[in-house]
Design an enzyme around this catalytic site. Sequence first.
Site, PDB file in Angstrom:
ATOM      1  N   GLN A  16       0.827  -1.217   0.000  1.00 35.03           N
ATOM      2  CA  GLN A  16       0.000   0.000   0.000  1.00 35.03           C
ATOM      3  C   GLN A  16       0.859   1.264   0.000  1.00 35.03           C
ATOM      4  OE1 GLN A  16      -3.565   1.402   2.737  1.00 35.03           O
ATOM      5  NE2 GLN A  16      -1.658   1.583   3.883  1.00 35.03           N
ATOM      6  N   THR A 127       6.161   1.007  13.727  1.00 33.69           N
ATOM      7  CA  THR A 127       4.702   0.896  13.792  1.00 33.69           C
ATOM      8  C   THR A 127       4.155   1.038  15.207  1.00 33.69           C
ATOM      9  OG1 THR A 127       2.951  -0.796  13.721  1.00 33.69           O
ATOM     10  CG2 THR A 127       5.183  -1.597  13.758  1.00 33.69           C
ATOM     11  N   GLU A 129       2.165  -0.864  16.463  1.00 28.50           N
ATOM     12  CA  GLU A 129       2.065  -2.202  17.064  1.00 28.50           C
ATOM     13  C   GLU A 129       3.188  -2.430  18.078  1.00 28.50           C
ATOM     14  OE1 GLU A 129      -0.229  -4.747  16.816  1.00 28.50           O
ATOM     15  OE2 GLU A 129      -1.514  -3.445  15.631  1.00 28.50           O
ATOM     16  N   TYR A 150       4.715 -10.035  15.101  1.00 23.83           N
ATOM     17  CA  TYR A 150       4.961  -8.901  14.209  1.00 23.83           C
ATOM     18  C   TYR A 150       5.491  -7.696  14.994  1.00 23.83           C
ATOM     19  CZ  TYR A 150       3.791  -4.755  11.420  1.00 23.83           C
ATOM     20  OH  TYR A 150       3.836  -3.554  10.770  1.00 23.83           O
ATOM     21  N   LYS A 154       9.151  -5.914  14.641  1.00 20.45           N
ATOM     22  CA  LYS A 154       9.271  -4.495  14.298  1.00 20.45           C
ATOM     23  C   LYS A 154      10.058  -3.738  15.367  1.00 20.45           C
ATOM     24  CE  LYS A 154       7.165  -3.299  10.380  1.00 20.45           C
ATOM     25  NZ  LYS A 154       7.884  -2.564   9.317  1.00 20.45           N
ATOM     26  N   ARG A 185      -5.424  -0.603   0.573  1.00 20.73           N
ATOM     27  CA  ARG A 185      -5.109  -1.418   1.734  1.00 20.73           C
ATOM     28  C   ARG A 185      -5.361  -2.878   1.383  1.00 20.73           C
ATOM     29  NH1 ARG A 185      -2.035  -1.961   6.236  1.00 20.73           N
ATOM     30  NH2 ARG A 185      -3.103  -1.297   8.149  1.00 20.73           N
TER      31      ARG A 185
HETATM   32  P1  GDP Z   1      -3.597  -4.170  12.832  1.00 22.43           P
HETATM   33  O1  GDP Z   1      -3.930  -3.062  13.782  1.00 22.43           O
HETATM   34  O2  GDP Z   1      -2.318  -3.926  12.089  1.00 22.43           O
HETATM   35  O3  GDP Z   1      -3.641  -5.516  13.455  1.00 22.43           O
HETATM   36  O4  GDP Z   1      -4.723  -4.066  11.673  1.00 22.43           O
HETATM   37  P2  GDP Z   1      -5.974  -5.000  11.313  1.00 22.43           P
HETATM   38  O5  GDP Z   1      -6.815  -4.182  10.400  1.00 22.43           O
HETATM   39  O6  GDP Z   1      -5.540  -6.333  10.822  1.00 22.43           O
HETATM   40  O7  GDP Z   1      -6.719  -5.228  12.705  1.00 22.43           O
HETATM   41  C1  GDP Z   1      -7.216  -4.172  13.473  1.00 22.43           C
HETATM   42  C2  GDP Z   1      -8.026  -4.721  14.637  1.00 22.43           C
HETATM   43  O8  GDP Z   1      -9.271  -5.229  14.152  1.00 22.43           O
HETATM   44  C3  GDP Z   1      -7.375  -5.873  15.406  1.00 22.43           C
HETATM   45  O9  GDP Z   1      -7.482  -5.621  16.779  1.00 22.43           O
HETATM   46  C4  GDP Z   1      -8.210  -7.088  15.019  1.00 22.43           C
HETATM   47  O10 GDP Z   1      -8.281  -8.075  16.055  1.00 22.43           O
HETATM   48  C5  GDP Z   1      -9.572  -6.454  14.788  1.00 22.43           C
HETATM   49  N1  GDP Z   1     -10.438  -7.261  13.922  1.00 22.43           N
HETATM   50  C6  GDP Z   1     -11.711  -7.655  14.188  1.00 22.43           C
HETATM   51  N2  GDP Z   1     -12.195  -8.398  13.201  1.00 22.43           N
HETATM   52  C7  GDP Z   1     -11.221  -8.523  12.276  1.00 22.43           C
HETATM   53  C8  GDP Z   1     -11.132  -9.185  11.012  1.00 22.43           C
HETATM   54  O11 GDP Z   1     -12.071  -9.843  10.559  1.00 22.43           O
HETATM   55  N3  GDP Z   1      -9.953  -9.056  10.330  1.00 22.43           N
HETATM   56  C9  GDP Z   1      -8.903  -8.323  10.823  1.00 22.43           C
HETATM   57  N4  GDP Z   1      -7.787  -8.206  10.097  1.00 22.43           N
HETATM   58  N5  GDP Z   1      -8.971  -7.705  12.018  1.00 22.43           N
HETATM   59  C10 GDP Z   1     -10.098  -7.788  12.738  1.00 22.43           C
END
Ligand code: GDP
Length: 328
Positions: A16, A127, A129, A150, A154, A185
């Site tokens: 992205q 990040t 994270e 991850y 990082k 994204r």
């Molecule tokens: P991250 O902050 O880099 O982990 O970005 P993500 O978009 O993968 O996840 C953001 C938050 O959304 C995390 O706390 C996930 O647990 C929550 N989440 C809830 N449902 C989902 C899902 O179906 N997919 C993902 N990727 N995250 C989810």
Amino acid sequence: IGEKMKRALITGINGQDGGYLAEFLLDKGYEVFGMERRSSTKIRVNCQHLEDKITFVNGDLTDQNSLMRCLKESDPDEVYNLASQSFVGESWNTPEQTGDVTGMGALRMLEAIREYGKEVKFYQASTSEMFGRMEQYANEDTLFYPRSPYGVAKLYAHWITVNYRESYDMFNCCGILFNHESERRGIEFVTRKITDAVARIHLGLQDKVILGNLDIKRDWGYAPDYVEAMWLMLQQDEPDDYVIATGKFHTLEDFLNHSFKHIGVTDWSKYVEQNPKFMRPADVFYLAGDATKAKEKLGWKPRTSLSEMVDRMVKNDIKKYHEKSVYY
Ligand code: GDP
């Protein structure tokens, strides 16, 4: 006769941020090189439109010598290390590979730059994270507490970048970027997963979207705004680390509200289900950043609001299915 064109090498060119940063640097008059891994299928979804404008070089963050060759081929003034195994959820399935690419990869690039000898400015994609378990707005002085393989990888990359700056007087900067989303994204991230599903629901291609943990809050910014901050860091007199964030956090419900509103749905409960399959062994419940330092020292601020961003994402996903062009 003008200044010599600056040259930038971007790792993770197909991600992205890689595409947006390449566009941004081309606009600034840079010659842009994108490092990519050789693979049987070319995946250039985010920079296909730039294929004539950037030079691709073959390299891999897990292969030390290939990085040296990339430096020789591109002879860069600036290196932006955006490549990584970047999906938090996946990092529990492949923790070792995540450590190798995301953590050790940064070290290998720093070693390559050191060997290369010429002064090359280095940007490391750190990040939010790395903060992981936190309850307050985080700034550059907040204690790190990663909550995933991850995040741990990082954090290694972050500290080795800082250490090489202090040990070898290298011009290294870490951008601690909070979540940043966009039409580009990856589909596995929750924001794009939702906007894509909303588009499909709107067009009758799908009945519902199945999510994991709904009880989360994030500071979601717009990726094109964030790549500018990366560049600004490398234009300062002194190298330093900066938090980049909007300073506003939203719940996942807010995100769902905005997305469904776009297709005229206010009560989305019948379209959303939860499944433990999408939950993580450990999660980060809350992330919000304080970008005061970036504002004061870089003059950077976010331009795009969450609702503007969500509108663009949903609109783009609907258009994508209308045109039936790309199904990624
Ligand atoms: P991250 O902050 O880099 O982990 O970005 P993500 O978009 O993968 O996840 C953001 C938050 O959304 C995390 O706390 C996930 O647990 C929550 N989440 C809830 N449902 C989902 C899902 O179906 N997919 C993902 N990727 N995250 C989810």
